[in-house]
Design an enzyme around this catalytic site. Structure first.
Site, PDB file in Angstrom:
ATOM      1  N   TYR A   1     -42.276  28.217  -1.868  1.00 26.53           N
ATOM      2  CA  TYR A   1     -43.676  28.024  -2.285  1.00 26.53           C
ATOM      3  C   TYR A   1     -44.620  28.237  -1.101  1.00 26.53           C
ATOM      4  CZ  TYR A   1     -42.086  25.956  -6.666  1.00 26.53           C
ATOM      5  OH  TYR A   1     -41.513  25.754  -7.885  1.00 26.53           O
TER       6      TYR A   1
ATOM      7  N   LYS B   1     -36.917  30.836  -9.072  1.00 22.86           N
ATOM      8  CA  LYS B   1     -36.996  30.962  -7.620  1.00 22.86           C
ATOM      9  C   LYS B   1     -35.906  30.121  -6.986  1.00 22.86           C
ATOM     10  CE  LYS B   1     -37.928  27.441  -6.174  1.00 22.86           C
ATOM     11  NZ  LYS B   1     -37.442  26.024  -6.301  1.00 22.86           N
TER      12      LYS B   1
HETATM   13  P1  NDP Z   1     -29.990  21.306 -11.916  1.00 24.84           P
HETATM   14  O1  NDP Z   1     -28.916  20.953 -10.978  1.00 24.84           O
HETATM   15  O2  NDP Z   1     -30.729  20.224 -12.570  1.00 24.84           O
HETATM   16  O3  NDP Z   1     -29.379  22.230 -13.072  1.00 24.84           O
HETATM   17  C1  NDP Z   1     -28.624  23.366 -12.809  1.00 24.84           C
HETATM   18  C2  NDP Z   1     -27.780  23.678 -14.038  1.00 24.84           C
HETATM   19  O4  NDP Z   1     -27.034  24.855 -13.785  1.00 24.84           O
HETATM   20  C3  NDP Z   1     -26.721  22.618 -14.362  1.00 24.84           C
HETATM   21  O5  NDP Z   1     -27.219  21.574 -15.156  1.00 24.84           O
HETATM   22  C4  NDP Z   1     -25.697  23.429 -15.113  1.00 24.84           C
HETATM   23  O6  NDP Z   1     -26.125  23.606 -16.447  1.00 24.84           O
HETATM   24  C5  NDP Z   1     -25.794  24.808 -14.466  1.00 24.84           C
HETATM   25  N1  NDP Z   1     -24.704  25.082 -13.540  1.00 24.84           N
HETATM   26  C6  NDP Z   1     -23.797  26.083 -13.673  1.00 24.84           C
HETATM   27  N2  NDP Z   1     -22.931  26.088 -12.682  1.00 24.84           N
HETATM   28  C7  NDP Z   1     -23.272  25.065 -11.858  1.00 24.84           C
HETATM   29  C8  NDP Z   1     -22.711  24.550 -10.650  1.00 24.84           C
HETATM   30  N3  NDP Z   1     -21.654  25.119 -10.052  1.00 24.84           N
HETATM   31  N4  NDP Z   1     -23.294  23.475 -10.096  1.00 24.84           N
HETATM   32  C9  NDP Z   1     -24.371  22.904 -10.645  1.00 24.84           C
HETATM   33  N5  NDP Z   1     -24.933  23.354 -11.783  1.00 24.84           N
HETATM   34  C10 NDP Z   1     -24.392  24.419 -12.400  1.00 24.84           C
HETATM   35  O7  NDP Z   1     -30.963  22.293 -11.166  1.00 24.84           O
HETATM   36  P2  NDP Z   1     -32.484  22.630 -11.509  1.00 24.84           P
HETATM   37  O8  NDP Z   1     -32.661  22.756 -12.963  1.00 24.84           O
HETATM   38  O9  NDP Z   1     -33.359  21.698 -10.787  1.00 24.84           O
HETATM   39  O10 NDP Z   1     -32.629  24.062 -10.781  1.00 24.84           O
HETATM   40  C11 NDP Z   1     -32.125  25.247 -11.359  1.00 24.84           C
HETATM   41  C12 NDP Z   1     -32.876  26.443 -10.771  1.00 24.84           C
HETATM   42  O11 NDP Z   1     -34.250  26.336 -11.115  1.00 24.84           O
HETATM   43  C13 NDP Z   1     -32.844  26.534  -9.258  1.00 24.84           C
HETATM   44  O12 NDP Z   1     -32.728  27.871  -8.872  1.00 24.84           O
HETATM   45  C14 NDP Z   1     -34.164  25.964  -8.804  1.00 24.84           C
HETATM   46  O13 NDP Z   1     -34.617  26.510  -7.583  1.00 24.84           O
HETATM   47  C15 NDP Z   1     -35.061  26.359  -9.950  1.00 24.84           C
HETATM   48  N6  NDP Z   1     -36.171  25.416 -10.148  1.00 24.84           N
HETATM   49  C16 NDP Z   1     -37.437  25.901 -10.225  1.00 24.84           C
HETATM   50  C17 NDP Z   1     -38.498  25.059 -10.390  1.00 24.84           C
HETATM   51  C18 NDP Z   1     -39.877  25.604 -10.499  1.00 24.84           C
HETATM   52  O14 NDP Z   1     -40.817  24.824 -10.447  1.00 24.84           O
HETATM   53  N7  NDP Z   1     -40.063  26.904 -10.693  1.00 24.84           N
HETATM   54  C19 NDP Z   1     -38.315  23.596 -10.441  1.00 24.84           C
HETATM   55  C20 NDP Z   1     -36.930  23.194 -10.401  1.00 24.84           C
HETATM   56  C21 NDP Z   1     -35.911  24.083 -10.241  1.00 24.84           C
HETATM   57  P3  NDP Z   1     -25.124  23.479 -17.698  1.00 24.84           P
HETATM   58  O15 NDP Z   1     -24.618  22.082 -17.661  1.00 24.84           O
HETATM   59  O16 NDP Z   1     -25.976  23.790 -18.831  1.00 24.84           O
HETATM   60  O17 NDP Z   1     -24.042  24.491 -17.457  1.00 24.84           O
END
Ligand code: NDP
Length: 367
Positions: free
Chosen positions: A223, A138
């Protein structure tokens, strides 16, 4: 997994040649001896950030019907760390450029998109074209048009699409969802759903319009939209929205706080606040024969609540494991996801209506 690929091809081919089989659930095919499916489905996590590392990967160690088979990352250092920690073979590690060759990897049945919001549509569509089922986090995407394109791509490629709405699998929220289904409290006439937290690092993607698509509304505000929709068991027909900004430098590109009121059929209303500058976590339902509340409401655990005199209490529960197992079973049994792409699309229509109302100084906008 060879078995599954041939199964998918078998179902597709059969559906074209024998009409009756096209509506036959996969269970029946198994029962008729056409195939067997006992193995766990392989999931590839795309984007190894906080949610993947803190919640999804650990949950995949608890799942019964799926496991972490592959990773897709743009950060070289994460490759070896994850390979070691989760026993991922070298050939199952991809980056964002070579992602599409997953098409020929039989260890991957499902792609789970856990990237910044503006990347959800691209990777969902690429995964669908590679013939993989998709779970997309989401918010589903950052526009209605993107959501529609994602649903179409999955339909065109005969793969299933599910949104990461983990609360549909949580026992507390299931009780709330059932209120309207079972008419336990009579007509529900008011819902208050608020979710806000104080955001930290001012450089993070969540504060950049191009990557996030919007502020807290796109993040935790979803949410609240979900909670209002499933508490009433109905769809909103119109809304009004207001935005507030304290002038904090962090919020140059996205809204800091948004409140909005939705109208549901027969004069029922909801009220919501989402923000990156305060802490609120609440779902309140008022009905003809009483009330219900979850507070805190939207966490991975620690939810507390009541329905009239009943204090809700459930044992510790892994929402993410339940969500991924349910989707794996949908695939195995060829049934519909509880949270399909259409659910994400409905929320995105509300989000676009909220932004439209803000542009029109809080005017009433039809959804
Ligand atoms: P983070 O910032 O922690 O991680 C995002 C990851 O995406 C990065 O670590 C990186 O992974 C990759 N990435 C690729 N391109 C980019 C960029 N340009 N900038 C930043 N990151 C990039 O985010 P979250 O894990 O918190 O969130 C990711 C998704 O999950 C979102 O859409 C969020 O809404 C959703 N989410 C849902 C939750 C739920 O409860 N359902 C809870 C938290 C988040 P890498 O280094 O591996 O390339």
């Amino acid at each position: 997994m060879e078995l599954k690929k041939s199964r998918r091809h078998f179902i597709k081919k059969s559906a074209l040649s024998i009409g009756a089989l096209s509506v036959m659930p996969f269970n029946s095919l198994v029962a008729s001896g056409c195939s067997t499916e006992t193995k766990k489905l392989g999931i590839a996590l795309v984007g190894l950030g906080n949610y993947s590392s803190g919640q999804l990967a650990p949950a995949l160690l608890e799942t019964e019907h799926c496991y972490l088979s592959a990773i897709v990352t743009g950060t070289k250092e994460k490759e070896q760390q994850w390979a070691k920690k989760y026993n991922i073979p070298k050939e199952n590690i991809y980056n964002y450029e070579n992602f599409d060759v997953i098409a020929s990897n039989k260890d991957i049945d499902v792609v789970y998109v856990v990237l910044p919001n503006s990347m959800h549509a691209e990777f969902t569509i690429r995964a669908a074209k590679a013939g993989k089922h998709v779970i997309c986090e989401k918010p589903m995407a950052i526009s209605v048009a993107e959501c529609e394109a994602m649903i179409k791509a999955c339909n065109d490629n005969n793969v299933k699409l599910s949104i990461g709405y983990r609360l549909h699998f949580d026992p507390y929220h299931k009780r709330i969802i059932n209120l309207s289904k079972e008419n336990t409290l009579g007509t529900i006439n008011y819902v208050n759903a608020d979710f806000a937290f104080t955001i930290g690092d001012p450089t993070q993607w969540r504060l950049k319009k191009s990557l996030a698509g919007g502020g807290a509304l796109m993040d935790v505000g979803v949410y609240c939209i979900q909670a209002c929709r499933y508490s009433f068991g109905q769809e909103p027909i119109a809304l009004r929205a207001q935005a507030f900004n304290s002038g904090n430098e962090k919020f140059k590109e996205v809204n800091e706080t948004i409140t909005w009121q939705m109208e549901f059929p027969d004069g029922k209303i909801s009220n919501s606040t989402t923000s990156y500058a305060m802490s609120v976590n609440n779902l309140f339902v008022s009905a003809q024969k009483g009330k219900a509340q979850l507070m805190p409401s939207y966490g991975y655990g620690g939810i507390k609540g009541f329905i009239n005199d009943e204090i809700l209490e459930f044992p510790k529960f892994n929402q993410q494991a339940a969500q991924m197992d349910a989707f794996a079973l949908n695939i195995k049994n060829n049934t519909d996801s509880i949270v399909p792409g259409e659910e994400g699309l409905k929320d995105m229509k509300v989000i676009e209506a909220i932004f439209k109302s803000l542009e029109q100084n809080g005017a009433r906008v039809l959804i």
